[in-house]
Design a protein around this motif. Sequence first.
Motif, PDB file in Angstrom:
ATOM      1  N   SER A 173      35.177  63.459  52.191  1.00  0.00           N
ATOM      2  CA  SER A 173      35.341  64.311  51.184  1.00  0.00           C
ATOM      3  C   SER A 173      34.946  63.784  49.902  1.00  0.00           C
ATOM      4  N   TYR A 174      34.138  64.391  49.126  1.00  0.00           N
ATOM      5  CA  TYR A 174      33.809  63.901  47.769  1.00  0.00           C
ATOM      6  C   TYR A 174      34.521  64.688  46.485  1.00  0.00           C
ATOM      7  N   PHE A 175      35.081  63.754  45.756  1.00  0.00           N
ATOM      8  CA  PHE A 175      35.706  64.591  44.400  1.00  0.00           C
ATOM      9  C   PHE A 175      34.447  64.600  43.416  1.00  0.00           C
TER      10      PHE A 175
ATOM     11  N   ALA B 249      49.115  62.138  44.977  1.00  0.00           N
ATOM     12  CA  ALA B 249      48.936  62.828  43.930  1.00  0.00           C
ATOM     13  C   ALA B 249      48.915  62.100  42.456  1.00  0.00           C
ATOM     14  N   LEU B 250      49.934  61.435  42.240  1.00  0.00           N
ATOM     15  CA  LEU B 250      49.790  60.494  40.996  1.00  0.00           C
ATOM     16  C   LEU B 250      48.338  59.811  40.912  1.00  0.00           C
ATOM     17  N   PHE B 251      48.218  59.070  41.998  1.00  0.00           N
ATOM     18  CA  PHE B 251      46.939  58.406  42.029  1.00  0.00           C
ATOM     19  C   PHE B 251      45.766  59.173  41.587  1.00  0.00           C
ATOM     20  N   TYR B 252      45.410  60.379  42.498  1.00  0.00           N
ATOM     21  CA  TYR B 252      44.452  61.085  42.340  1.00  0.00           C
ATOM     22  C   TYR B 252      44.158  61.816  41.079  1.00  0.00           C
ATOM     23  N   GLY B 253      45.332  62.082  40.630  1.00  0.00           N
ATOM     24  CA  GLY B 253      45.707  62.896  39.225  1.00  0.00           C
ATOM     25  C   GLY B 253      45.174  62.039  38.061  1.00  0.00           C
ATOM     26  N   GLU B 254      45.191  60.565  38.258  1.00  0.00           N
ATOM     27  CA  GLU B 254      44.848  59.646  37.102  1.00  0.00           C
ATOM     28  C   GLU B 254      43.437  59.532  37.287  1.00  0.00           C
TER      29      GLU B 254
ATOM     30  N   VAL C  30      40.135  57.024  52.799  1.00  0.00           N
ATOM     31  CA  VAL C  30      38.713  57.075  52.376  1.00  0.00           C
ATOM     32  C   VAL C  30      38.152  58.483  51.471  1.00  0.00           C
ATOM     33  N   PHE C  31      37.522  58.198  50.384  1.00  0.00           N
ATOM     34  CA  PHE C  31      37.086  59.417  49.756  1.00  0.00           C
ATOM     35  C   PHE C  31      35.781  59.126  48.830  1.00  0.00           C
ATOM     36  N   GLY C  32      35.040  60.094  48.543  1.00  0.00           N
ATOM     37  CA  GLY C  32      33.742  59.790  47.927  1.00  0.00           C
ATOM     38  C   GLY C  32      33.888  60.350  46.200  1.00  0.00           C
ATOM     39  N   ILE C  33      33.174  59.847  45.599  1.00  0.00           N
ATOM     40  CA  ILE C  33      33.239  60.242  44.161  1.00  0.00           C
ATOM     41  C   ILE C  33      31.836  60.637  43.897  1.00  0.00           C
TER      42      ILE C  33
ATOM     43  N   ALA D  74      35.510  55.284  38.997  1.00  0.00           N
ATOM     44  CA  ALA D  74      35.697  53.923  39.629  1.00  0.00           C
ATOM     45  C   ALA D  74      36.431  52.946  39.048  1.00  0.00           C
ATOM     46  N   ASP D  75      36.125  52.947  37.638  1.00  0.00           N
ATOM     47  CA  ASP D  75      37.016  52.134  36.964  1.00  0.00           C
ATOM     48  C   ASP D  75      38.503  52.339  37.118  1.00  0.00           C
ATOM     49  N   ALA D  76      38.921  53.746  36.960  1.00  0.00           N
ATOM     50  CA  ALA D  76      40.382  54.258  37.295  1.00  0.00           C
ATOM     51  C   ALA D  76      40.812  53.920  38.777  1.00  0.00           C
ATOM     52  N   VAL D  77      39.961  53.811  39.753  1.00  0.00           N
ATOM     53  CA  VAL D  77      40.143  53.453  41.114  1.00  0.00           C
ATOM     54  C   VAL D  77      40.724  51.924  41.019  1.00  0.00           C
TER      55      VAL D  77
END
Length: 262
Positions: free
Chosen positions: A79-81, A156-161, A122-125, A90-93
């Motif tokens: 899945s790609y966000f 949720a905290l991770f993806y939210g940031e 795993v996820f896409g950007i 990418a920097d935030a990851v």
Amino acid sequence: MGSGEGATVRCVAAVPCWVSLMAHDLDAAKAFYGPLLGWEFEPGPDRFGPYVHAVTGGEAVAGLGVAGSGWAMPVAWTSYFGTESADAAADAVRERGATLAVGPLAFDAGRVAFAADPAGAVFGIWEGPLGRARRLDLPGAPVWIELRTPDPFAAALFYGEVFRWDGRDPERFEVRWEHDRVVLRTEGHSVAALAREQSAGPAGMPPHWEVSFAVSDTDAALARAEALGGSALGPAFDSPYGRVARLQDPEGGRFAVISPKG
């Protein structure tokens, strides 16, 4: 993703906006998913190898490509966000202790990267042309994307940031708690969720984003998948969002089908 025979996938920021499968045998994948989900196929961008768009009702709804010889990952749906900046995401990851596996790289009309969250999902950007969210009420379209993880609140905290969930226009984007899940809503529709992995799930299945495709009859689709060489990962069951069956394609790619509630 990107554009093929006139198809353009729009980037919807902060939520999953595209799904793709990296298979070992593209023809075998088409022979399985085409009859199961009613897909036709059109050529897509081929910079990294053969790639096609799955089309239903005239809409490109997914991508299927070929895993290269150096591809170490198992066959799987990704899945790609959508994001306004693949570099910032990418920097935030990296800043949050997660893994940036590939990219960001230029890809057709945008930029793409692959990452894994702190739990290993795993996820896409995807940074591409911006557009409004589409709710594709079409058989064969991905209508529900759900993270199965031990700690949905930490996720949720991770993806939210990473995707800047806070501070977005509440008229267009919302994060809420419903049906024991953290749910993402865009343009008034629930489109994805983060849920605690249930003990009844597939044994040994690591955290992952599960893609659910719409079908008119879940039980019939389960039987059809088995006839096409796939397998069921358990019996069909009723969820708050519709009747679901978790399946595995002949190469081991896991996904789900759902007959959505009205």
